[in-house]
Design a protein around this motif. Structure first.
Motif, PDB file in Angstrom:
ATOM      1  N   GLU A 229       0.834  -1.206   0.000  1.00  0.00           N
ATOM      2  CA  GLU A 229       0.000   0.000   0.000  1.00  0.00           C
ATOM      3  C   GLU A 229       0.870   1.257   0.000  1.00  0.00           C
TER       4      GLU A 229
ATOM      5  N   LEU B  13      -1.771   3.752  -2.217  1.00  0.00           N
ATOM      6  CA  LEU B  13      -3.209   3.461  -2.252  1.00  0.00           C
ATOM      7  C   LEU B  13      -3.582   2.581  -1.070  1.00  0.00           C
TER       8      LEU B  13
ATOM      9  N   LEU C  98      -5.593  -0.601  -0.138  1.00  0.00           N
ATOM     10  CA  LEU C  98      -6.116  -1.780  -0.837  1.00  0.00           C
ATOM     11  C   LEU C  98      -7.193  -2.492  -0.035  1.00  0.00           C
TER      12      LEU C  98
ATOM     13  N   THR D  11     -10.920  -2.432  -1.108  1.00  0.00           N
ATOM     14  CA  THR D  11     -11.430  -1.133  -1.543  1.00  0.00           C
ATOM     15  C   THR D  11     -11.657  -1.186  -3.052  1.00  0.00           C
TER      16      THR D  11
ATOM     17  N   ASP E 180      -9.987   0.495  -5.265  1.00  0.00           N
ATOM     18  CA  ASP E 180      -8.653   0.339  -5.853  1.00  0.00           C
ATOM     19  C   ASP E 180      -8.133  -1.085  -5.665  1.00  0.00           C
TER      20      ASP E 180
ATOM     21  N   THR F  11      -9.629  -3.394  -8.288  1.00  0.00           N
ATOM     22  CA  THR F  11      -8.966  -3.215  -9.583  1.00  0.00           C
ATOM     23  C   THR F  11      -7.587  -3.847  -9.589  1.00  0.00           C
ATOM     24  N   PHE F  12      -6.840  -3.616  -8.506  1.00  0.00           N
ATOM     25  CA  PHE F  12      -5.476  -4.142  -8.449  1.00  0.00           C
ATOM     26  C   PHE F  12      -5.477  -5.664  -8.330  1.00  0.00           C
TER      27      PHE F  12
END
Length: 319
Positions: free
Chosen positions: A65, A70, A72, A83, A85, A88-89
């Protein structure tokens, strides 16, 4: 004596390793931990799968992170949640790791082109395949054949296996499967048992002899006895062995009469190690099946083995 004067520029960092060309990747161990934690929705469970402490999992996630800048995960009372993000990750990381895994497997299969790994039941291996294997080796001496035995179905996704043979179909859409031959039951014993006492000339004489069988095939004697009209004889009484090959050996040693599969005792019958005291043969609903994974290219070694074993099975059926 030869003196080598290496130009100093040979020890400089090659152009492909210049800092401007290096990949800017997150910590790879942290990526692996994140992938597991995201799948488990639990730092504790991720730690259990990875065989590390929960604190180590937390540190890897925190490191990632911080590197990304970000958040996570959201820490919750009963676990963690991704989250936006993080979702997506996770997709990016999961797709990338899957591609690496698939590419690695393909490369390994290319590297192992000469290796053929077969999994099959013990008695099939001992009494049918191994006595014929010299024919296959003589035809394809370049192949490295590795044999493992088990009564369990093969898991091609978890085991290093190219082809399997089992006594019942796998019933999976992920496998290409074909029947090799069916099962025919026949009682067999040592030749000396025919001249001994008690006698073994009539079907009813079986009641006076020890019945041998495999623990993995408890229905064979009852099926044959029912077909012979000997319902008063208990097919579950007698001596039981871990596999049929042991029962065949016990019969050859004169311990009693075993119920055999004709395909597995044919060579012992031909060699006079065993005899079939009765002509009655009983066909079961069972059969032996050969399978390989259908979701990947079929290696040449598998194709060669399939072609050979089909010939052997066909020749046996013609006898």
């Amino acid at each position: 004596m030869t003196v080598l004067n290496w130009p100093i520029h040979l020890f400089h960092c090659p152009a492909y390793l210049a800092p401007t060309m290096l990949r800017r990747l997150p910590p790879l161990n942290a990526l692996r931990v994140f992938d597991v934690a995201a799948r488990c929705d639990s730092l504790t469970q991720a730690a259990h799968e990875l065989c590390i402490s929960q604190g180590a999992v937390s540190r890897h996630v925190q490191l990632l992170e911080e590197w990304l800048g970000l958040q996570l995960f959201v820490r919750q009372r009963h676990g963690i949640a991704l989250t936006a993000d993080g979702i997506t990750f996770r997709r990016i990381v999961g797709d990338s790791l899957a591609q690496i895994e698939q590419g690695t497997r393909q490369l390994q299969r290319r590297t192992d082109a000469r290796r053929l790994r077969i999994k099959l039941p013990p008695t099939f291996a001992i009494k049918w395949l191994v006595p014929r294997l010299a024919h296959f080796h003589a035809r394809h001496p370049e192949l490295d054949v590795q044999i493992t035995t088990s009564h369990q179905h093969a898991d091609f996704n978890r085991e290093d296996i190219d082809i399997s043979i089992q006594a019942r179909p796998h019933t999976s859409d992920a496998l290409d499967e074909e029947e090799l031959f069916g099962e025919v039951l026949v009682p067999v014993c040592a030749p000396t048992l025919l001249q001994g006492h008690p006698s073994l000339r009539l079907l009813a004489d079986l009641a006076n002899h020890v019945l041998l069988c495999s623990l993995n095939r408890p229905n064979d004697w009852p099926a044959w006895l029912q077909a012979a009209g000997l319902t008063h004889i208990d097919g579950n009484q007698g001596l039981k062995f871990e596999n049929a090959a042991l029962a065949y050996q016990a019969a050859a040693n004169g311990l009693g009469v075993t119920i055999g599969l004709e395909a597995f005792v044919e060579q012992d019958l031909a060699a006079g190690l065993l005899v079939a005291p009765f002509a009655l043969r009983v066909r079961t609903d069972g059969a032996y099946f050969m399978a390989h994974a259908s979701d990947r290219p079929v290696p040449e070694a598998v194709r060669l083995f399939q072609s050979w074993i089909r010939e052997e099975a066909a020749a046996m059926r013609r006898v």
